[in-house]
Design a protein around this motif. Sequence first.
Motif, PDB file in Angstrom:
ATOM      1  N   ALA A  60       0.860  -1.180   0.000  1.00 53.29           N
ATOM      2  CA  ALA A  60       0.000   0.000   0.000  1.00 53.29           C
ATOM      3  C   ALA A  60       0.897   1.230   0.000  1.00 53.29           C
ATOM      4  N   LEU A  61       0.380   2.318  -0.512  1.00 53.83           N
ATOM      5  CA  LEU A  61       1.143   3.561  -0.589  1.00 53.83           C
ATOM      6  C   LEU A  61       0.409   4.664   0.169  1.00 53.83           C
ATOM      7  N   GLY A  62       1.132   5.334   1.053  1.00 51.91           N
ATOM      8  CA  GLY A  62       0.532   6.408   1.816  1.00 51.91           C
ATOM      9  C   GLY A  62       1.560   7.112   2.679  1.00 51.91           C
ATOM     10  N   ILE A  63       1.090   8.152   3.367  1.00 52.28           N
ATOM     11  CA  ILE A  63       1.929   8.955   4.255  1.00 52.28           C
ATOM     12  C   ILE A  63       1.376   8.831   5.665  1.00 52.28           C
ATOM     13  N   HIS A  64       2.156   8.234   6.540  1.00 51.22           N
ATOM     14  CA  HIS A  64       1.783   7.934   7.925  1.00 51.22           C
ATOM     15  C   HIS A  64       1.687   9.229   8.730  1.00 51.22           C
ATOM     16  N   PRO A  65       0.752   9.305   9.676  1.00 46.76           N
ATOM     17  CA  PRO A  65       0.655  10.540  10.466  1.00 46.76           C
ATOM     18  C   PRO A  65       1.932  10.889  11.229  1.00 46.76           C
ATOM     19  N   LEU A  66       2.703   9.870  11.646  1.00 52.40           N
ATOM     20  CA  LEU A  66       3.952  10.173  12.350  1.00 52.40           C
ATOM     21  C   LEU A  66       4.999  10.760  11.409  1.00 52.40           C
ATOM     22  N   CYS A  67       4.785  10.622  10.110  1.00 51.52           N
ATOM     23  CA  CYS A  67       5.705  11.198   9.126  1.00 51.52           C
ATOM     24  C   CYS A  67       5.242  12.560   8.619  1.00 51.52           C
ATOM     25  N   VAL A  68       4.070  12.992   9.044  1.00 53.20           N
ATOM     26  CA  VAL A  68       3.538  14.278   8.588  1.00 53.20           C
ATOM     27  C   VAL A  68       4.445  15.454   8.957  1.00 53.20           C
ATOM     28  N   PRO A  69       5.077  15.472  10.141  1.00 53.46           N
ATOM     29  CA  PRO A  69       5.932  16.633  10.458  1.00 53.46           C
ATOM     30  C   PRO A  69       7.035  16.881   9.433  1.00 53.46           C
ATOM     31  N   GLN A  70       7.497  15.820   8.763  1.00 52.09           N
ATOM     32  CA  GLN A  70       8.556  15.976   7.760  1.00 52.09           C
ATOM     33  C   GLN A  70       8.003  16.074   6.338  1.00 52.09           C
ATOM     34  N   ALA A  71       6.719  15.853   6.180  1.00 57.31           N
ATOM     35  CA  ALA A  71       6.123  15.831   4.845  1.00 57.31           C
ATOM     36  C   ALA A  71       5.842  17.242   4.344  1.00 57.31           C
ATOM     37  N   VAL A  72       5.796  17.376   3.017  1.00 58.13           N
ATOM     38  CA  VAL A  72       5.446  18.645   2.373  1.00 58.13           C
ATOM     39  C   VAL A  72       4.253  18.400   1.465  1.00 58.13           C
ATOM     40  N   ASP A  73       3.593  19.475   1.077  1.00 56.41           N
ATOM     41  CA  ASP A  73       2.400  19.329   0.248  1.00 56.41           C
ATOM     42  C   ASP A  73       2.696  18.573  -1.042  1.00 56.41           C
ATOM     43  N   ALA A  74       3.901  18.750  -1.569  1.00 56.93           N
ATOM     44  CA  ALA A  74       4.263  18.071  -2.817  1.00 56.93           C
ATOM     45  C   ALA A  74       4.246  16.560  -2.666  1.00 56.93           C
ATOM     46  N   ASP A  75       4.350  16.053  -1.434  1.00 58.36           N
ATOM     47  CA  ASP A  75       4.294  14.602  -1.224  1.00 58.36           C
ATOM     48  C   ASP A  75       2.931  14.040  -1.592  1.00 58.36           C
ATOM     49  N   LEU A  76       1.888  14.822  -1.393  1.00 62.63           N
ATOM     50  CA  LEU A  76       0.550  14.367  -1.792  1.00 62.63           C
ATOM     51  C   LEU A  76       0.454  14.249  -3.304  1.00 62.63           C
ATOM     52  N   ALA A  77       1.046  15.192  -4.011  1.00 60.17           N
ATOM     53  CA  ALA A  77       1.077  15.104  -5.474  1.00 60.17           C
ATOM     54  C   ALA A  77       1.901  13.900  -5.918  1.00 60.17           C
ATOM     55  N   ALA A  78       2.998  13.633  -5.197  1.00 58.76           N
ATOM     56  CA  ALA A  78       3.828  12.467  -5.533  1.00 58.76           C
ATOM     57  C   ALA A  78       3.057  11.175  -5.305  1.00 58.76           C
ATOM     58  N   LEU A  79       2.265  11.125  -4.243  1.00 57.41           N
ATOM     59  CA  LEU A  79       1.431   9.949  -3.981  1.00 57.41           C
ATOM     60  C   LEU A  79       0.396   9.775  -5.087  1.00 57.41           C
ATOM     61  N   ASP A  80      -0.246  10.848  -5.464  1.00 54.18           N
ATOM     62  CA  ASP A  80      -1.239  10.794  -6.541  1.00 54.18           C
ATOM     63  C   ASP A  80      -0.602  10.268  -7.827  1.00 54.18           C
ATOM     64  N   THR A  81       0.566  10.776  -8.145  1.00 56.72           N
ATOM     65  CA  THR A  81       1.274  10.343  -9.352  1.00 56.72           C
ATOM     66  C   THR A  81       1.630   8.865  -9.282  1.00 56.72           C
ATOM     67  N   GLU A  82       2.120   8.428  -8.130  1.00 53.45           N
ATOM     68  CA  GLU A  82       2.532   7.032  -7.979  1.00 53.45           C
ATOM     69  C   GLU A  82       1.332   6.091  -8.039  1.00 53.45           C
ATOM     70  N   LEU A  83       0.230   6.488  -7.442  1.00 62.32           N
ATOM     71  CA  LEU A  83      -0.978   5.656  -7.509  1.00 62.32           C
ATOM     72  C   LEU A  83      -1.457   5.511  -8.952  1.00 62.32           C
ATOM     73  N   ALA A  84      -1.366   6.587  -9.713  1.00 61.22           N
ATOM     74  CA  ALA A  84      -1.752   6.509 -11.125  1.00 61.22           C
ATOM     75  C   ALA A  84      -0.783   5.637 -11.907  1.00 61.22           C
TER      76      ALA A  84
END
Length: 281
Positions: A60-84
């Motif tokens: 599965a692909l996702g961003i864990h809540p414990l990793c949110v402090p280091q995450a940036v908005d672009a990570d959501l776009a990267a997830l969207d791209t990878e899922l596609a």
Amino acid sequence: MTVWIDTHCHLDAREFCSDVLAMRARAAARGVAHCVLPAVQVANFAAVRELAHQFGDSYALGIHPLCVPQAVDADLAALDTELALRQADPRLVAVGEIGLDYFVPELLQSPLRERQEFFYREQLKLARRHGLPVILHVRRSADRLLKALRDLAGPDGLWRGIAHAFNGSEVQATQFVALGFKLGFGGAVTFERALQLRRLAATLPLDAIVLETDAPDIPPHWLYKTAQQRAAGAPQGRNEPAELPRIAQVVADLRGMGLADLAQATTRNAMAALPRLGALL
């Protein structure tokens, strides 16, 4: 041999880097036929995918809540791209591990509390967009998770997926199940002091339960060492997927049922929660 699915384990964790082949072989020898490997951040998307293909497992692909402090908005776009990009990969079975963590004190404070909720909701939207179930991290956050699920549900009001390492109330359990989720039980249920969790494992409808290890995290009681024991030099036992059948025996005993019957039911439940598993098994 009785066959098991470990619906949540982190084979890419650094604890396994020196012996992942032997560790996965031990699990297979004990009947763990399949493992689901959730990602926790963009940086490990490739690792979970490659391991899933190497061992015939799924990811599965996702961003864990414990990793949110280091995450940036672009990570959501990267997830969207990878899922596609991986849409046609049969081993991609869910968006996860996503959710909310209200146990870690700093994650309860602004702005990280709101940041967690933003990432959680955005990833639920991506799961809807890509037609995938979700694997949820639930730690002292069940009510807020449920609210977002209701807010973002499809026309039928239902989801597919797993509330991983569930440790909420009976009411919350019933609400997750009503929304279409299965509840993950692992090492925590092996502790005799976990009275509420053991009662849920014993009394929830059988079709609500899946099994997991969360390896290397949440070791069962036979591997756990207290802080005092660790200070005295006793090493903490390492949890791994090979522990799943023994965890399952605890659940079977709590329910007063045979181990083979539990294996069949939890395998069926895992495939209902993550429909792509059916073709892999």
